[in-house]
Design an enzyme around this catalytic site. Structure first.
Site, short mmCIF file in Angstrom:
data_model
loop_
_atom_site.label_atom_id
_atom_site.label_comp_id
_atom_site.label_asym_id
_atom_site.label_seq_id
_atom_site.Cartn_x
_atom_site.Cartn_y
_atom_site.Cartn_z
N ARG A 79 40.91 45.68 50.45
CA ARG A 79 42.20 45.12 50.85
C ARG A 79 43.18 46.11 51.47
NH1 ARG A 79 44.27 42.38 45.55
NH2 ARG A 79 43.15 44.15 44.65
N ARG A 94 38.55 38.47 55.36
CA ARG A 94 38.69 37.76 54.07
C ARG A 94 39.30 36.38 54.27
NH1 ARG A 94 39.04 35.06 50.38
NH2 ARG A 94 39.55 35.47 48.20
N ARG A 142 35.25 51.20 46.55
CA ARG A 142 36.01 50.10 47.15
C ARG A 142 36.52 50.45 48.55
NH1 ARG A 142 39.71 48.43 41.93
NH2 ARG A 142 38.01 47.69 40.61
N ASP A 186 29.92 42.24 44.61
CA ASP A 186 30.71 42.31 43.39
C ASP A 186 29.76 42.37 42.20
OD1 ASP A 186 33.73 41.88 42.44
OD2 ASP A 186 32.42 40.84 41.01
N TYR A 223 32.96 40.90 30.89
CA TYR A 223 33.51 39.77 31.65
C TYR A 223 32.89 38.45 31.19
CZ TYR A 223 35.70 43.01 34.94
OH TYR A 223 36.49 43.98 35.51
#
Length: 353
Positions: free
Chosen positions: A31, A40, A27, A77, A153
């Protein structure tokens, strides 16, 4: 383009012990970077960011410009695969990924590989552009989620604390669950091969939730699919090494090292380094495993943690990384401090030699 042997990550995955390890972070485009947050804000949702090559290329390059990592991992992703198979996927701010959950075996009929490459074409375009734009010495990593982690998921409809829906399928409807896993093995293999053909030089397969299973189930639903995927990739694209990240696999990491065929294993934060050096490193390159929260804490304790990892794992084929993804609250200066420490270890090792 430099020959592959000049790239530190590829050399480590080929079994070399290097004067200093290559370093990248899971990652690393994300962020914690103010420049990422600015990009973003331009996107119409997270999936739009993943599927807009101009934006995806930019955020992939940002950590390379700032820190000079030895590898760059494609920004995307793991849930683009169920999206491409026909499942509804979206992201909610402050909540995370949401999916229209698969609730019964009949729902599997709505999934298909037919439109996979068309749906994922923007990802392949991002890869092609990155190969042009990255510095020559930086290795480009592609990735996908492992079948079990992606399936979790798909069945839960999002993140989960107990994975009850997935476990109920596995324990109570194993044949139907196997159908889903088999579909994901095939689709993930298709996806990774297309990434390779577009230009990635290494692939990593993330099984973030491997550790929720007891031994027999972990072997069936995590190790066996990993073996199938790695075998296909080695057969069809033999020059591209595979890194597996079976987070939480514990002692079964040794089985992954012995049986999976992967060139590297990503170690989670909990794995003892001395054990990993003895049991794994003679068989595969190891990658990891700094606690992401240690990178938040910083200071001298960060220096000691980095030194400990370098000392324990630096005597064999090794890639410095975290034991899971970097967290948003990570101070930028702590990443710089870590990088300086790793590069300083390089200088000290060269002097000692």
């Amino acid at each position: 383009m430099k020959p592959a042997s000049d790239k530190l990550l590829l050399r480590a995955l080929a079994g070399e012990t290097l004067p200093r390890p290559p370093v990248w972070l899971m990652r690393q485009a994300g962020r914690y970077l103010p420049e990422y947050r600015a990009v973003r804000a331009e996107a119409d949702g997270f999936l739009d960011l993943c599927f807009t090559p101009d934006l995806a290329v930019e955020v992939t390059l940002q950590p390379i410009r700032r820190y000079g990592f030895d590898a760059s991992i494609l920004f995307s992703d793991i849930l683009v695969v169920p999206h491409a198979l026909g499942q509804k996927v979206w992201f909610e701010e402050g909540i995370g990924p949401r999916l229209e959950a698969i609730e019964k075996p009949a729902d599997l009929a709505g999934l298909s590989r037919d439109g996979l490459h068309e749906a994922l074409a923007p990802v392949y375009e991002t890869v092609r552009r990155l190969r042009q734009d990255l510095p020559q010495e930086v290795t480009l990593i592609g990735f996908a989620g492992a079948p079990w982690t992606v399936a979790s998921y798909m069945l839960e409809g999002g993140s989960s604390k107990d994975f009850a829906a997935g476990k109920k399928w596995a324990y109570g409807a194993a044949e139907d669950f196997q159908r889903l896993i088999d579909l994901l093995v095939e689709a993930t293999g298709d996806y990774l091969i297309a990434q390779i053909d577009a230009g990635v030089e290494v692939v990593q397969i993330f099984d973030s939730w491997a550790g929720i299973w007891p031994e027999a189930a972990l072997r069936r639903w995590c190790l066996e699919p990993a073996k199938a995927l790695t075998a296909r990739l080695k057969k069809e694209r033999p020059d591209v090494p595979v890194i597996l990240f079976p987070r939480g696999a514990g002692l079964l990491y040794r089985d992954f090292a012995l049986e999976s065929g992967a060139a590297g294993l990503g170690l989670d934060t909990t794995l003892p380094l001395g054990w990993a050096a003895r049991e794994l490193q003679s068989k595969v390159a190891v990658q990891g495993n700094l606690d992401p929260i240690m990178l938040v804490a910083g200071g001298e304790q960060l220096d000691r943690a980095v030194d400990h990892i370098l000392t324990e794992l630096g005597q064999g084929p090794f890639i410095f990384n975290l034991g899971h993804g970097i967290v948003p609250e990570t101070p930028l200066e702590n990443v710089s401090r870590m990088m300086d420490r790793i590069h300083g270890w390089d200088a000290a090792a060269r002097r000692a030699g």
